[in-house]
Design a protein around this motif. Structure first.
Motif, short mmCIF file in Angstrom:
data_model
loop_
_atom_site.label_atom_id
_atom_site.label_comp_id
_atom_site.label_asym_id
_atom_site.label_seq_id
_atom_site.Cartn_x
_atom_site.Cartn_y
_atom_site.Cartn_z
N THR A 1 0.62 -1.50 -0.01
CA THR A 1 0.29 -0.18 -0.28
C THR A 1 0.63 0.99 -0.01
O THR A 1 0.54 2.07 -0.49
N LEU B 1 2.05 1.48 -3.58
CA LEU B 1 0.98 2.32 -3.91
C LEU B 1 0.72 4.27 -3.74
O LEU B 1 0.46 4.29 -4.84
N ILE C 1 -8.09 5.86 -7.28
CA ILE C 1 -7.51 5.15 -6.38
C ILE C 1 -8.74 4.11 -6.43
O ILE C 1 -9.67 4.26 -6.02
N SER D 1 -10.14 0.66 -4.35
CA SER D 1 -9.29 -0.51 -3.52
C SER D 1 -10.57 -1.90 -3.50
O SER D 1 -11.61 -1.69 -4.08
N GLN E 1 -11.53 -1.36 3.18
CA GLN E 1 -10.23 -0.94 2.97
C GLN E 1 -9.96 0.45 2.22
O GLN E 1 -8.90 0.77 2.25
N LEU E 2 -10.96 0.61 1.17
CA LEU E 2 -10.19 2.05 0.83
C LEU E 2 -10.32 3.13 1.85
O LEU E 2 -9.24 4.15 2.21
N THR F 1 -5.95 1.99 2.25
CA THR F 1 -5.37 2.34 1.15
C THR F 1 -5.57 4.18 1.38
O THR F 1 -5.35 4.61 1.09
N ASP G 1 -5.63 -1.52 -5.44
CA ASP G 1 -5.23 -2.04 -4.10
C ASP G 1 -6.31 -3.63 -4.42
O ASP G 1 -7.59 -4.04 -4.06
N GLU G 2 -5.42 -4.62 -3.70
CA GLU G 2 -6.18 -6.23 -3.50
C GLU G 2 -6.85 -6.33 -4.53
O GLU G 2 -8.25 -6.39 -4.97
#
Length: 293
Positions: free
Chosen positions: A7, A10, A37, A39, A44-45, A49, A119-120
């Motif tokens: 992260t 990122l 962006i 996620s 999670q965002l 993130t 992300d992920e």
């Protein structure tokens, strides 16, 4: 792998893209560069993130305070506005939109971007991967980029990712038809300096060897017969629900991914049970989940 600093990578990759956009931006005749962006889901965002990106942005710009605040004097002075409806931050030379992969990144549909970070990705809806590629097409800037940072953990998009990148050699450039060049990076060392001494042992002890290879070394694995060695094609059968026999439900409230499965005995007294229906959703209210049930 878990704990490898994905992260942070990122966040700083997006910062580099923002700097490139600032370098080429012409405030008179060129539209502001647009970035996104994405996620895996809203939780999670919000909790992983965005805090990483906000910390990197504040560090790079020398701001000691929140990235965003409704109070102008407190927020980073380069952040002009935030739209909750569009989930978008406005900078003098750029726009940053937020999206979630579990709903296939619908927030970026209809817009064009010079770049984005994900992300992920294995936890995304597979359509989100294709949508993120298609939307990186804003004109006027001499660069475009799309970077994914993920642990190859079992998820809805893992099989698609493995299929698409199975011929890639780590650290080598591959040209994808219709998408240009891509490079796959597979770090094999964790950010151990900032992790507990027993971090590796704790992760390895709670997973199968195949899953440990994925979360510790970033190896691409397929779930069937590998992550769960006792699961194979023989575990799937044709079955019709029988109303005469009782039904049991298994419920896991989860954190933001509640799950419920309905089971019925294959034959009365056999001791063999079949999961014949399930509810698997993410980021929904208890009332909505109750309606689905």
């Amino acid at each position: 792998g878990f704990g490898s600093g994905k992260t942070q990578a990122l966040a700083w990759t997006l910062w580099k893209g923002l700097r490139l956009g600032y370098h080429f931006w012409n405030g008179k005749r060129l539209a502001r560069a647009r970035y996104f962006i994405a996620s895996s889901d809203g939780s999670q965002l919000r909790t992983v993130t965005m805090p990483a990106f906000e910390a990197a942005f504040n560090c790079a710009t020398g701001h000691d305070g929140p990235f965003w605040s409704n109070i102008k004097s407190k927020r980073n002075p380069l952040v002009l506005a935030y739209s909750r409806d569009d989930r978008q931050f406005e900078l003098p030379w750029a726009m940053i939109r937020l999206a979630t992969g579990h709903n296939a990144c619908q927030a970026i549909e209809g817009a064009n971007f010079v770049g984005g970070v994900g992300d992920e990705g294995p936890l995304w809806h597979p359509l989100g991967l294709d949508r993120s590629r298609r939307r990186v097409r804003q004109v006027g800037y001499p660069f475009r980029f799309l970077a994914h940072f993920a642990t190859p953990q079992p998820g809805r998009a893992l099989a698609d990712i493995k299929t698409r990148f199975q011929d890639c050699q780590p650290y080598k450039v591959k040209t994808e038809d219709g998408y240009g060049r891509c490079r796959i990076m597979m770090p094999t060392a964790l950010n151990l300096a900032n992790l507990p001494d027993n971090y590796l042992a704790l992760l390895a002890s709670g997973h199968s060897p195949q899953m440990a290879a994925a979360i510790l070394r970033g190896e691409l694995v397929i779930m069937e017969g590998r992550v769960y060695p006792t699961y194979d094609g023989g575990s799937v059968i044709d079955y019709d629900w029988t109303p005469e026999r009782k039904v049991l439900c298994g419920y896991d409230p989860g954190f933001h991914r509640p799950y419920l499965c309905a089971l019925q005995e294959l034959e009365e007294g056999s001791g063999t049970w079949v999961v014949f229906d399930e509810i698997a959703v993410a980021d929904v209210s208890r009332d909505y989940f109750a309606e689905l049930l």
